[in-house]
Design a protein around this motif. Structure first.
Motif, short mmCIF file in Angstrom:
data_model
loop_
_atom_site.label_atom_id
_atom_site.label_comp_id
_atom_site.label_asym_id
_atom_site.label_seq_id
_atom_site.Cartn_x
_atom_site.Cartn_y
_atom_site.Cartn_z
N ARG A 55 -28.48 -14.44 -0.05
CA ARG A 55 -29.43 -13.95 0.95
C ARG A 55 -29.46 -14.90 2.14
NH1 ARG A 55 -34.37 -10.92 -2.16
NH2 ARG A 55 -33.06 -9.95 -3.72
N VAL A 56 -29.49 -14.29 3.32
CA VAL A 56 -29.51 -15.07 4.56
C VAL A 56 -30.70 -14.64 5.41
CG1 VAL A 56 -27.00 -15.37 4.57
CG2 VAL A 56 -28.01 -13.44 5.82
N CYS A 57 -31.02 -15.46 6.38
CA CYS A 57 -31.98 -15.12 7.43
C CYS A 57 -31.22 -15.20 8.74
CB CYS A 57 -33.14 -16.11 7.45
SG CYS A 57 -34.17 -16.07 5.98
N ALA A 58 -31.69 -14.48 9.75
CA ALA A 58 -31.00 -14.46 11.03
C ALA A 58 -32.00 -14.58 12.17
CB ALA A 58 -30.18 -13.18 11.17
N VAL A 59 -31.62 -15.34 13.18
CA VAL A 59 -32.43 -15.50 14.39
C VAL A 59 -31.65 -14.87 15.54
CG1 VAL A 59 -33.48 -17.14 15.99
CG2 VAL A 59 -33.48 -17.62 13.53
N VAL A 60 -32.35 -14.00 16.28
CA VAL A 60 -31.73 -13.33 17.43
C VAL A 60 -32.53 -13.63 18.69
CG1 VAL A 60 -30.80 -11.49 15.99
CG2 VAL A 60 -32.98 -11.16 17.14
N ILE A 61 -31.89 -13.47 19.83
CA ILE A 61 -32.52 -13.71 21.13
C ILE A 61 -32.53 -12.39 21.89
CG2 ILE A 61 -32.42 -15.01 23.28
CD1 ILE A 61 -30.75 -17.10 21.65
N ILE A 117 -26.01 -14.77 17.39
CA ILE A 117 -26.92 -14.69 16.24
C ILE A 117 -26.80 -16.01 15.48
CG2 ILE A 117 -27.46 -13.53 14.06
CD1 ILE A 117 -26.17 -11.04 15.11
N TYR A 118 -27.93 -16.56 15.09
CA TYR A 118 -27.96 -17.75 14.25
C TYR A 118 -28.27 -17.29 12.83
CZ TYR A 118 -28.43 -20.17 18.72
OH TYR A 118 -28.23 -20.65 20.00
N ILE A 119 -27.39 -17.62 11.89
CA ILE A 119 -27.56 -17.18 10.50
C ILE A 119 -27.56 -18.40 9.59
CG2 ILE A 119 -26.53 -15.84 8.60
CD1 ILE A 119 -25.35 -13.96 10.67
N PHE A 120 -28.48 -18.37 8.60
CA PHE A 120 -28.51 -19.46 7.63
C PHE A 120 -28.84 -18.92 6.25
CE2 PHE A 120 -32.58 -19.30 9.89
CZ PHE A 120 -33.51 -19.23 8.87
N ASN A 121 -28.38 -19.63 5.24
CA ASN A 121 -28.70 -19.26 3.87
C ASN A 121 -30.21 -19.40 3.68
OD1 ASN A 121 -25.97 -18.83 2.89
ND2 ASN A 121 -25.72 -21.04 3.13
N GLN A 122 -30.82 -18.43 3.04
CA GLN A 122 -32.27 -18.41 2.91
C GLN A 122 -32.81 -19.68 2.25
OE1 GLN A 122 -33.92 -15.29 0.42
NE2 GLN A 122 -35.71 -15.12 1.73
#
Length: 195
Positions: A109-115, A27-32
């Motif tokens: 708050r974060v956003c997440a990118v999944v594959i 999972i790729y997570i980053f601060n919004q």
């Protein structure tokens, strides 16, 4: 009376590309606030760019044995459909650094990118929390839990009363004005990832 939105296509699942459940163990997570999103001007369901603000980074979380899961649920509201998004994952660790990251995810708050495991789709890579972000709502550690060796079970989801206006967005980023591909999208993510 006109309907606000109308369906515009049908679909069929072929036997040559059977649907595959689950997501990859990353999972790729980053601060919004750390990454600016660019959307396709003709389709708000497609993210065409991720740009770091002030050299911010995307953080990569890796797991094993299907330790990550995503859920997107439709909720009908008085103003239209909204989506609750959830990501469950485990952290096999309990260092001060791990606890510090958990604390930050509970407030910021974060956003997440999944594959997705299912790659035969233009949504093989998806973004969760595009509008309202995600916060850590569950962080449970049972020291005797042998399935994750006493680590943490985590859940990221939308903050209270702030569901997403769309289902998880597809991420499709081209390389240097080229046609977006699965490989170019992964390369763009990795380029933003910390070492």
């Amino acid at each position: 009376m006109s309907i606000y939105n109308k369906i515009s296509a049908g679909f069929a699942i072929g036997s040559h590309e059977p649907v595959t459940s689950g997501i990859e163990d990353v999972i790729y997570i980053f601060n919004q606030d750390d990454v600016t999103l660019t959307f396709d001007p003709t389709n708000p369901l497609i993210v065409t760019g991720l740009t770091a603000v002030s050299n911010a980074k995307v953080y990569k979380f890796e797991g094993t044995n299907n330790s990550f899961n995503t859920v997107s649920k439709l909720v009908k509201t008085q103003v239209g459909p909204r989506y609750t998004e959830e990501i469950d994952f485990n952290i096999a660790g309990l260092s001060v650094d791990v606890k510090s990251q958990l604390h930050a995810m509970g407030y910021g708050r974060v956003c997440a990118v999944v594959i997705n495991n299912y790659k035969s789709s233009d949504s093989a890579i998806e973004l969760f929390g595009a509008v309202n972000g995600l916060i850590l709502t569950d962080a449970e550690r049972n020291a005797a839990d042998e399935t994750i060796e006493g680590g943490y079970k985590l859940k990221l989801t939308n903050p209270d009363k702030t569901r997403e206006p769309y289902p998880p967005r597809a991420v499709s980023i081209g390389a240097q004005s080229g046609t977006p591909t699965y490989a170019s999208t992964l390369a763009a993510l990795e380029a933003l990832t910390t070492v």
